[in-house]
Design an enzyme around this catalytic site. Sequence first.
Site, PDB file in Angstrom:
ATOM      1  N   HIS A 101      -1.314  -0.168  -2.849  1.00 51.81           N
ATOM      2  CA  HIS A 101      -0.980  -1.456  -2.236  1.00 51.81           C
ATOM      3  C   HIS A 101      -0.826  -2.543  -3.290  1.00 51.81           C
ATOM      4  CE1 HIS A 101      -5.517  -2.145  -2.010  1.00 51.81           C
ATOM      5  NE2 HIS A 101      -5.109  -3.294  -2.494  1.00 51.81           N
ATOM      6  N   ASP A 159      -3.047 -13.951  -1.357  1.00 55.83           N
ATOM      7  CA  ASP A 159      -3.711 -13.621  -0.098  1.00 55.83           C
ATOM      8  C   ASP A 159      -5.020 -14.371   0.092  1.00 55.83           C
ATOM      9  OD1 ASP A 159      -5.098 -12.133  -2.099  1.00 55.83           O
ATOM     10  OD2 ASP A 159      -3.906 -10.368  -1.643  1.00 55.83           O
ATOM     11  N   ASP A 164      -4.592   2.922  -3.420  1.00 55.92           N
ATOM     12  CA  ASP A 164      -3.656   3.583  -2.499  1.00 55.92           C
ATOM     13  C   ASP A 164      -2.231   3.097  -2.700  1.00 55.92           C
ATOM     14  OD1 ASP A 164      -3.843   1.031  -1.482  1.00 55.92           O
ATOM     15  OD2 ASP A 164      -4.412   1.627   0.556  1.00 55.92           O
ATOM     16  N   GLU A 212      -0.570  -2.829   2.653  1.00 59.05           N
ATOM     17  CA  GLU A 212      -1.067  -1.460   2.659  1.00 59.05           C
ATOM     18  C   GLU A 212       0.078  -0.469   2.865  1.00 59.05           C
ATOM     19  OE1 GLU A 212      -3.973  -0.858   1.755  1.00 59.05           O
ATOM     20  OE2 GLU A 212      -5.425  -2.307   2.504  1.00 59.05           O
TER      21      GLU A 212
END
Length: 240
Positions: free
Chosen positions: A137, A67, A135, A142
């Site tokens: 991810h 990313d 979370d 996400e």
Amino acid sequence: MEIIIAKDYDSVCELAAEILTGVVAANPDATLGLATGSTPLGVYARLVSAVSDGALSLAGCKSFNLDEYVGAGVNDAHSYAYYMRENLFGKTDIDPRNTHLPLGTAPDLAAECERYTALLAANRRDIQLLGLGSDGHIAFNEPNTPFDSHTHVAELAESTVKDNSRLFANPDDVPRYALTMGIADIMDARKILILACGANKAQAVRGMVKGEVDERMPASVLQRHADVTVILDEAAAELL
């Protein structure tokens, strides 16, 4: 999944570096999927040392990063291009022409996503290194990202922005959007190596390993991959 529980962060990094080194030793022309953030820093330091000592060469390898922040130029100190040069590429013998990241400053982000997806399809990763978000991810996929997604522009969850704020002097400077490899792109790798450290990752680790495979917990999709190694420190493994 193969689950390895190590004593602490240093032990996690040592084991991960050994696995990556083994992949390159078996195939000096290996295609590597690489990650950023704080977790891989110890892994990259060990790879740099191995290259410096002559025990490892990355000269024949290609790399593809997960990313990049939207709007971050390659010389921006907060860009992942800069991170990779500072922590791995600029300190080893890998050919810079063989290192690839999404371009955060591309004028047409949709076209850039298509370009990177096509590049990934033509260069299957022999191993993909991942971290795990609190979370659940992976990369910047996400919760509720479709499992069949490819490279796309992701809006970062508030929990991710909060986690990343420690790397910025001003929390308001944390980017809210990133170009990210999609879940389908990640799953295309021949082998996946995912690392998690700290008690704040324990709930996500449990969901990844023992939870239902559900898009609300992106990392749970790794249960469907044929070759995944999970390396955890004791704190991250405390709910298993």
